[in-house]
Structure formats: structure tokens, C-alpha cells
Design a protein around this motif. Structure first.
Motif, PDB file in Angstrom:
ATOM      1  N   GLY A 189       0.803  -1.214   0.000  1.00 18.94           N
ATOM      2  CA  GLY A 189       0.000   0.000   0.000  1.00 18.94           C
ATOM      3  C   GLY A 189       0.838   1.267   0.000  1.00 18.94           C
ATOM      4  N   ASP A 190       2.115   1.150   0.383  1.00 21.24           N
ATOM      5  CA  ASP A 190       3.006   2.303   0.423  1.00 21.24           C
ATOM      6  C   ASP A 190       3.755   2.518  -0.884  1.00 21.24           C
ATOM      7  OD1 ASP A 190       2.313   2.754   3.047  1.00 21.24           O
ATOM      8  OD2 ASP A 190       4.005   1.609   3.842  1.00 21.24           O
ATOM      9  N   LEU A 191       3.580   1.638  -1.845  1.00 19.08           N
ATOM     10  CA  LEU A 191       4.306   1.764  -3.105  1.00 19.08           C
ATOM     11  C   LEU A 191       3.856   2.997  -3.879  1.00 19.08           C
ATOM     12  CD1 LEU A 191       4.295  -1.915  -4.418  1.00 19.08           C
ATOM     13  CD2 LEU A 191       6.213  -0.663  -3.450  1.00 19.08           C
ATOM     14  N   GLU A 192       4.816   3.642  -4.507  1.00 18.07           N
ATOM     15  CA  GLU A 192       4.508   4.781  -5.371  1.00 18.07           C
ATOM     16  C   GLU A 192       3.711   4.281  -6.573  1.00 18.07           C
ATOM     17  OE1 GLU A 192       5.245   8.041  -4.970  1.00 18.07           O
ATOM     18  OE2 GLU A 192       5.985   7.533  -2.984  1.00 18.07           O
ATOM     19  N   PRO A 193       2.816   5.105  -7.109  1.00 18.21           N
ATOM     20  CA  PRO A 193       2.093   4.690  -8.314  1.00 18.21           C
ATOM     21  C   PRO A 193       3.073   4.511  -9.472  1.00 18.21           C
ATOM     22  CG  PRO A 193       1.234   6.777  -7.443  1.00 18.21           C
ATOM     23  CD  PRO A 193       2.426   6.408  -6.633  1.00 18.21           C
ATOM     24  N   SER A 194       2.810   3.508 -10.275  1.00 22.33           N
ATOM     25  CA  SER A 194       3.695   3.280 -11.414  1.00 22.33           C
ATOM     26  C   SER A 194       3.325   4.240 -12.542  1.00 22.33           C
ATOM     27  CB  SER A 194       3.613   1.828 -11.892  1.00 22.33           C
ATOM     28  OG  SER A 194       2.296   1.446 -12.133  1.00 22.33           O
ATOM     29  N   GLY A 195       4.308   4.531 -13.384  1.00 25.11           N
ATOM     30  CA  GLY A 195       4.105   5.444 -14.499  1.00 25.11           C
ATOM     31  C   GLY A 195       3.264   4.832 -15.607  1.00 25.11           C
ATOM     32  N   TRP A 196       3.310   3.527 -15.745  1.00 23.15           N
ATOM     33  CA  TRP A 196       2.537   2.825 -16.761  1.00 23.15           C
ATOM     34  C   TRP A 196       2.334   1.383 -16.300  1.00 23.15           C
ATOM     35  CZ3 TRP A 196       7.646   4.269 -17.618  1.00 23.15           C
ATOM     36  CH2 TRP A 196       8.565   3.231 -17.718  1.00 23.15           C
ATOM     37  N   PRO A 197       1.332   0.704 -16.856  1.00 24.28           N
ATOM     38  CA  PRO A 197       1.119  -0.689 -16.494  1.00 24.28           C
ATOM     39  C   PRO A 197       2.341  -1.534 -16.861  1.00 24.28           C
ATOM     40  CG  PRO A 197      -0.789   0.168 -17.649  1.00 24.28           C
ATOM     41  CD  PRO A 197       0.297   1.203 -17.740  1.00 24.28           C
ATOM     42  N   GLY A 198       2.843  -2.281 -15.908  1.00 25.04           N
ATOM     43  CA  GLY A 198       3.988  -3.147 -16.153  1.00 25.04           C
ATOM     44  C   GLY A 198       5.323  -2.542 -15.767  1.00 25.04           C
ATOM     45  N   GLU A 199       5.348  -1.278 -15.368  1.00 31.92           N
ATOM     46  CA  GLU A 199       6.617  -0.643 -14.999  1.00 31.92           C
ATOM     47  C   GLU A 199       7.297  -1.398 -13.856  1.00 31.92           C
ATOM     48  OE1 GLU A 199       8.407   3.710 -13.763  1.00 31.92           O
ATOM     49  OE2 GLU A 199       6.320   3.253 -13.230  1.00 31.92           O
ATOM     50  N   LEU A 206       7.031  -4.381 -13.144  1.00 33.63           N
ATOM     51  CA  LEU A 206       7.406  -5.724 -13.606  1.00 33.63           C
ATOM     52  C   LEU A 206       8.592  -5.676 -14.553  1.00 33.63           C
ATOM     53  CD1 LEU A 206       3.795  -7.028 -14.376  1.00 33.63           C
ATOM     54  CD2 LEU A 206       5.137  -7.395 -12.293  1.00 33.63           C
ATOM     55  N   GLY A 207       9.058  -4.474 -14.854  1.00 36.21           N
ATOM     56  CA  GLY A 207      10.188  -4.309 -15.761  1.00 36.21           C
ATOM     57  C   GLY A 207       9.803  -4.383 -17.226  1.00 36.21           C
ATOM     58  N   LEU A 208       8.528  -4.138 -17.520  1.00 36.71           N
ATOM     59  CA  LEU A 208       8.039  -4.210 -18.892  1.00 36.71           C
ATOM     60  C   LEU A 208       7.979  -2.808 -19.505  1.00 36.71           C
ATOM     61  CD1 LEU A 208       5.139  -6.765 -18.329  1.00 36.71           C
ATOM     62  CD2 LEU A 208       7.445  -7.226 -19.173  1.00 36.71           C
ATOM     63  N   PRO A 209       8.122  -2.708 -20.831  1.00 35.49           N
ATOM     64  CA  PRO A 209       8.075  -1.385 -21.483  1.00 35.49           C
ATOM     65  C   PRO A 209       6.671  -0.787 -21.432  1.00 35.49           C
ATOM     66  CG  PRO A 209       8.216  -3.127 -23.124  1.00 35.49           C
ATOM     67  CD  PRO A 209       8.364  -3.787 -21.787  1.00 35.49           C
ATOM     68  N   ASN A 210       6.602   0.507 -21.674  1.00 37.18           N
ATOM     69  CA  ASN A 210       5.339   1.235 -21.653  1.00 37.18           C
ATOM     70  C   ASN A 210       4.446   0.863 -22.838  1.00 37.18           C
ATOM     71  OD1 ASN A 210       3.294   3.082 -21.185  1.00 37.18           O
ATOM     72  ND2 ASN A 210       4.444   4.817 -21.931  1.00 37.18           N
ATOM     73  N   GLU A 211       5.041   0.646 -23.997  1.00 39.24           N
ATOM     74  CA  GLU A 211       4.241   0.340 -25.191  1.00 39.24           C
ATOM     75  C   GLU A 211       5.031  -0.563 -26.118  1.00 39.24           C
ATOM     76  OE1 GLU A 211       5.162   4.421 -27.636  1.00 39.24           O
ATOM     77  OE2 GLU A 211       3.447   4.387 -26.303  1.00 39.24           O
ATOM     78  N   GLY A 212       4.323  -1.108 -27.099  1.00 41.08           N
ATOM     79  CA  GLY A 212       4.965  -1.972 -28.083  1.00 41.08           C
ATOM     80  C   GLY A 212       5.177  -3.394 -27.587  1.00 41.08           C
ATOM     81  N   ARG A 213       6.032  -4.089 -28.288  1.00 44.56           N
ATOM     82  CA  ARG A 213       6.312  -5.496 -27.998  1.00 44.56           C
ATOM     83  C   ARG A 213       6.805  -5.673 -26.560  1.00 44.56           C
ATOM     84  NH1 ARG A 213       8.411  -9.790 -31.882  1.00 44.56           N
ATOM     85  NH2 ARG A 213       8.989 -11.446 -30.478  1.00 44.56           N
ATOM     86  N   GLY A 214       6.205  -6.612 -25.848  1.00 39.38           N
ATOM     87  CA  GLY A 214       6.602  -6.892 -24.472  1.00 39.38           C
ATOM     88  C   GLY A 214       5.890  -6.068 -23.426  1.00 39.38           C
ATOM     89  N   SER A 215       5.052  -5.109 -23.846  1.00 40.65           N
ATOM     90  CA  SER A 215       4.300  -4.299 -22.880  1.00 40.65           C
ATOM     91  C   SER A 215       3.041  -5.054 -22.452  1.00 40.65           C
ATOM     92  CB  SER A 215       3.933  -2.947 -23.483  1.00 40.65           C
ATOM     93  OG  SER A 215       3.041  -3.101 -24.572  1.00 40.65           O
ATOM     94  N   VAL A 216       2.474  -4.639 -21.324  1.00 43.64           N
ATOM     95  CA  VAL A 216       1.248  -5.264 -20.827  1.00 43.64           C
ATOM     96  C   VAL A 216       0.124  -5.001 -21.829  1.00 43.64           C
ATOM     97  CG1 VAL A 216      -0.508  -5.195 -19.011  1.00 43.64           C
ATOM     98  CG2 VAL A 216       1.901  -5.089 -18.401  1.00 43.64           C
ATOM     99  N   ALA A 217      -0.595  -6.052 -22.176  1.00 42.88           N
ATOM    100  CA  ALA A 217      -1.727  -5.920 -23.095  1.00 42.88           C
ATOM    101  C   ALA A 217      -2.831  -5.118 -22.414  1.00 42.88           C
ATOM    102  CB  ALA A 217      -2.238  -7.291 -23.498  1.00 42.88           C
ATOM    103  N   ARG A 218      -3.371  -4.150 -23.115  1.00 44.37           N
ATOM    104  CA  ARG A 218      -4.379  -3.261 -22.549  1.00 44.37           C
ATOM    105  C   ARG A 218      -5.773  -3.873 -22.656  1.00 44.37           C
ATOM    106  NH1 ARG A 218       0.328  -1.323 -21.934  1.00 44.37           N
ATOM    107  NH2 ARG A 218       0.626   0.872 -21.479  1.00 44.37           N
ATOM    108  N   ALA A 219      -6.711  -3.242 -21.980  1.00 46.51           N
ATOM    109  CA  ALA A 219      -8.062  -3.781 -21.809  1.00 46.51           C
ATOM    110  C   ALA A 219      -8.789  -4.075 -23.125  1.00 46.51           C
ATOM    111  CB  ALA A 219      -8.889  -2.832 -20.957  1.00 46.51           C
ATOM    112  N   GLY A 220      -8.744  -3.170 -24.082  1.00 42.56           N
ATOM    113  CA  GLY A 220      -9.475  -3.376 -25.336  1.00 42.56           C
ATOM    114  C   GLY A 220      -9.045  -4.641 -26.057  1.00 42.56           C
TER     115      GLY A 220
END
Length: 144
Positions: free
Chosen positions: A10-20, A22-36
Motif C-alpha cells: 500500500g506504500d508503493l509509489e504509483p507506477s508510471g505505466w502498467p507493467g513498470e 514488472l520491468g516491462l516497457p510502456n508500449e509496443g512489444r513486451g508491454s502489458v496488453a491493454r483492456a481493449g
């Protein structure tokens, strides 16, 4: 001087993007698949399960109601370890990977699918856009 590092989740800072975290990129190949993309894949998977179920049971029967989720589960459990994701995942450019690397095995797809069939765990997401079913299974759905 007190330690400024977070001590609990609960004390963790908010991540800049989904997967940050986890060490995953913000977009493109290898990024977390988005809801749509995830929802579209789920619709493809459910539609294919419905079509296969029609081969075995009449549409308006009680058996069809039970056969469709069973076929959906079998498709998930067979295709995730063999081709890296369900038919819908692969058609929409995604794959399911274990967080600790390596082969996903059979246990993770079974746990993930059982929770996915309960629906509610899939609706509960964390800041990395991982559903509870992925968190429990130790997996993440990424773009491929």
C-alpha cells in the motif's frame, strides 16, 4: 534518518505505466496488453467455444450451457502452454508469460483458467492491469 523506501504494498509509489514495476516497457512489444485487446481476445475465445459446443449439443439445451465453459477451459488450458496463449490472444498479438520466465507449464494455465471462469477475479485489476487470475497464476499477458 528513517528509511524512505516503501515497506508494504500500500506504500508503493504509483507506477508510471502498467507493467513498470514488472520491468516491462510502456508500449509496443513486451508491454502489458491493454483492456481493449484483452476483451476482444476474450470475445474471440468465447465465440470459438460456443461454435465448438454447437457440434456436441443443441443451442437451446441445458447441456450447451455447461459444455461451452468446459470447451472454453479446455481451449485455454491446451493453447496457453503450447502456443503461448489462447486463439484470441494470438490473433490479437498477445501471449501469456510467467513472471519468473521459462515455460509456463500446465499448473499456471489451469489456475488462471479456473479463476477466469469465475469472472470476478478477471474484473479485479492491479495498477499493472493484471487481473487477479493472472496475479494468482504468476502470469502476465503481454503484447507480442
Amino acid at each position: 534518518m528513517p528509511d524512505s523506501k516503501p515497506q508494504t504494498f500500500g506504500d508503493l509509489e504509483p507506477s508510471g505505466w502498467p507493467g513498470e514495476r514488472l520491468g516491462l516497457p510502456n508500449e509496443g512489444r513486451g508491454s502489458v496488453a491493454r483492456a481493449g485487446r484483452r476483451i476482444a481476445a476474450l470475445l474471440v475465445d468465447w465465440a470459438s467455444a460456443m461454435l465448438i459446443s454447437l457440434l456436441f449439443t443443441p443451442y437451446e439445451s441445458a447441456a450447451y450451457t455447461w459444455v461451452t465453459p468446459l470447451v472454453f477451459a479446455v481451449l485455454q488450458i491446451v493453447f496457453i502452454p503450447t502456443i503461448g496463449g489462447s486463439l484470441g490472444h494470438r490473433l490479437l498479438g498477445m501471449r501469456v508469460i510467467p513472471l519468473d520466465g521459462g515455460w509456463i507449464g500446465l499448473k499456471r494455465p489451469v489456475v488462471r483458467t479456473a479463476l477466469l471462469l469465475l469472472v470476478i477475479p478477471a474484473l479485479v485489476w492491479d495498477s499493472d492491469q493484471r487481473g487477479f487470475h493472472d496475479k494468482v497464476a504468476g502470469t502476465v499477458l503481454i503484447r507480442y
